[in-house]
Design a protein around this motif. Structure first.
Motif, PDB file in Angstrom:
ATOM      1  N   ALA A   4      46.891  41.463  12.773  1.00 27.55           N
ATOM      2  CA  ALA A   4      46.618  40.767  11.825  1.00 27.55           C
ATOM      3  C   ALA A   4      46.707  39.054  12.157  1.00 27.55           C
ATOM      4  O   ALA A   4      46.310  38.273  11.295  1.00 27.55           O
ATOM      5  N   CYS A  24      40.138  40.635   7.086  1.00 24.22           N
ATOM      6  CA  CYS A  24      41.044  40.960   8.313  1.00 24.22           C
ATOM      7  C   CYS A  24      40.378  42.392   9.143  1.00 24.22           C
ATOM      8  O   CYS A  24      39.996  43.351   8.378  1.00 24.22           O
ATOM      9  N   HIS A  25      40.493  42.079  10.473  1.00 22.59           N
ATOM     10  CA  HIS A  25      39.851  43.031  11.462  1.00 22.59           C
ATOM     11  C   HIS A  25      40.960  43.287  12.232  1.00 22.59           C
ATOM     12  O   HIS A  25      40.819  43.537  13.557  1.00 22.59           O
ATOM     13  N   GLY A  26      42.217  43.117  11.909  1.00 25.31           N
ATOM     14  CA  GLY A  26      43.416  43.210  12.728  1.00 25.31           C
ATOM     15  C   GLY A  26      43.512  44.715  13.293  1.00 25.31           C
ATOM     16  O   GLY A  26      44.381  44.787  14.292  1.00 25.31           O
ATOM     17  N   TYR A  30      39.793  49.052   8.709  1.00 25.96           N
ATOM     18  CA  TYR A  30      38.910  48.219   7.627  1.00 25.96           C
ATOM     19  C   TYR A  30      37.540  49.043   7.772  1.00 25.96           C
ATOM     20  O   TYR A  30      36.706  48.685   6.924  1.00 25.96           O
ATOM     21  N   THR A  36      40.380  45.695   1.248  1.00 26.90           N
ATOM     22  CA  THR A  36      41.871  45.367   1.570  1.00 26.90           C
ATOM     23  C   THR A  36      42.475  45.350   0.177  1.00 26.90           C
ATOM     24  O   THR A  36      41.810  44.879  -0.773  1.00 26.90           O
ATOM     25  N   LYS A  94      47.558  47.378   4.633  1.00 25.26           N
ATOM     26  CA  LYS A  94      46.555  47.062   3.397  1.00 25.26           C
ATOM     27  C   LYS A  94      45.543  47.892   3.608  1.00 25.26           C
ATOM     28  O   LYS A  94      44.622  47.590   2.448  1.00 25.26           O
ATOM     29  N   HIS A  95      45.179  48.528   4.557  1.00 28.19           N
ATOM     30  CA  HIS A  95      43.857  49.427   4.150  1.00 28.19           C
ATOM     31  C   HIS A  95      44.196  51.003   4.201  1.00 28.19           C
ATOM     32  O   HIS A  95      45.097  51.243   4.912  1.00 28.19           O
ATOM     33  N   CYS A 118      49.529  45.295  10.813  1.00 26.03           N
ATOM     34  CA  CYS A 118      49.302  44.944   9.434  1.00 26.03           C
ATOM     35  C   CYS A 118      50.565  44.108   9.144  1.00 26.03           C
ATOM     36  O   CYS A 118      50.650  43.297   8.239  1.00 26.03           O
ATOM     37  N   TRP A 121      50.746  40.236   7.690  1.00 27.36           N
ATOM     38  CA  TRP A 121      50.458  39.951   6.237  1.00 27.36           C
ATOM     39  C   TRP A 121      51.706  40.230   5.389  1.00 27.36           C
ATOM     40  O   TRP A 121      52.020  39.564   4.541  1.00 27.36           O
TER      41      TRP A 121
HETATM   42 FE1  SF4 Z   1      44.084  44.256   9.073  1.00 33.01          FE
HETATM   43 FE2  SF4 Z   1      45.996  45.463   8.071  1.00 33.01          FE
HETATM   44 FE3  SF4 Z   1      43.885  46.238   7.174  1.00 33.01          FE
HETATM   45 FE4  SF4 Z   1      44.437  46.745   9.732  1.00 33.01          FE
HETATM   46  S1  SF4 Z   1      45.351  47.545   7.922  1.00 33.01           S
HETATM   47  S2  SF4 Z   1      42.492  45.720   9.201  1.00 33.01           S
HETATM   48  S3  SF4 Z   1      45.627  44.972  10.048  1.00 33.01           S
HETATM   49  S4  SF4 Z   1      44.653  44.343   6.766  1.00 33.01           S
END
Ligand code: SF4
Ligand code: URA
Length: 205
Positions: A4, A24-26, A30, A36, A94-95, A118, A121
């Protein structure tokens, strides 16, 4: 997995972080989740509570701890006598990570890759809020904050001093809901959270 970090704006407020986290595409999570689910609560909170990841209801509604685990957590916080509105609540990831079984979406535990991806964040949230105390709800949060070798089963309720804040790890409220003896598990959870009161003795209640 890029993580992230590249999506986290520098020197951002909590509101700016929340907005940026939506894009976020970390990691891959997602792709299948609804949205998120960022942390919520006051920017000047003394206490930050960290869960694992949003559940099914949190994923749909976009807020942390609004499902069954959240209701149990609210009840326990009230019982301990702490003002829920003064606590910032967030998650290590966060997902929502899940597996589809028919119409049901079954929670899947995040792996080390997703936790690490993640963490930028979570780090940013803690940097902005600067809490006195961090409460890790369950093993995933505890490992995210205290390192992968930390064992909640052996060290729950213990006050761990870190450079910037103190940490208490306890079980996840979902584990209380699943426990064979739910009353006993709940009592243990409340007992751990009560330690928070001693730590917060000098802090705003
Ligand atoms: Fe980004 Fe965290 Fe979601 Fe992965 S889980 S896409 S790092 S916010
Ligand atoms: N479980 C968690 O860890 N976090 C939530 O937000 C909801 C359920």
């Amino acid at each position: 997995v890029p993580g992230a970090a590249e999506f986290v704006p520098p020197h951002a407020s909590l509101a700016e972080l929340r907005r940026a986290s939506c894009g976020c595409h970390g990691c891959d999570l997602y792709q299948h989740a609804t949205q998120t689910v960022f942390g919520e609560g006051p920017e000047n909170a003394d206490v930050v509570m960290i869960g694992e990841q949003p559940g099914d209801q949190e994923d749909v509604r976009g807020h942390p701890f609004v499902g069954p685990a959240g209701r149990l957590l609210d009840r326990a916080i009230a019982e301990v006598g702490i003002d829920r509105d003064r606590i910032y609540v967030t998650n290590a990831v966060k997902h929502f990570k899940f597996e589809e079984r028919g119409k049901r979406r079954i929670h899947k535990q995040p792996g080390r890759t997703e936790i690490v991806a993640c963490s930028a964040w979570l780090d940013a949230e803690l940097r902005v809020i600067e809490p006195q105390l961090v409460v890790c709800l369950g093993a995933i949060a505890a490992k995210a904050v205290l390192g992968p070798s930390f064992k909640v089963s052996e060290r729950r309720g213990e006050l761990v001093t870190m450079p910037d804040y103190a940490v208490i790890a306890t079980v996840h409220p979902s584990s209380v809901l699943r426990a064979p003896d739910r009353d006993e598990a709940y009592a243990g959870f409340v007992a751990d959270l009560k330690r928070l009161r001693t730590v917060c003795g000098g802090i705003r209640p």
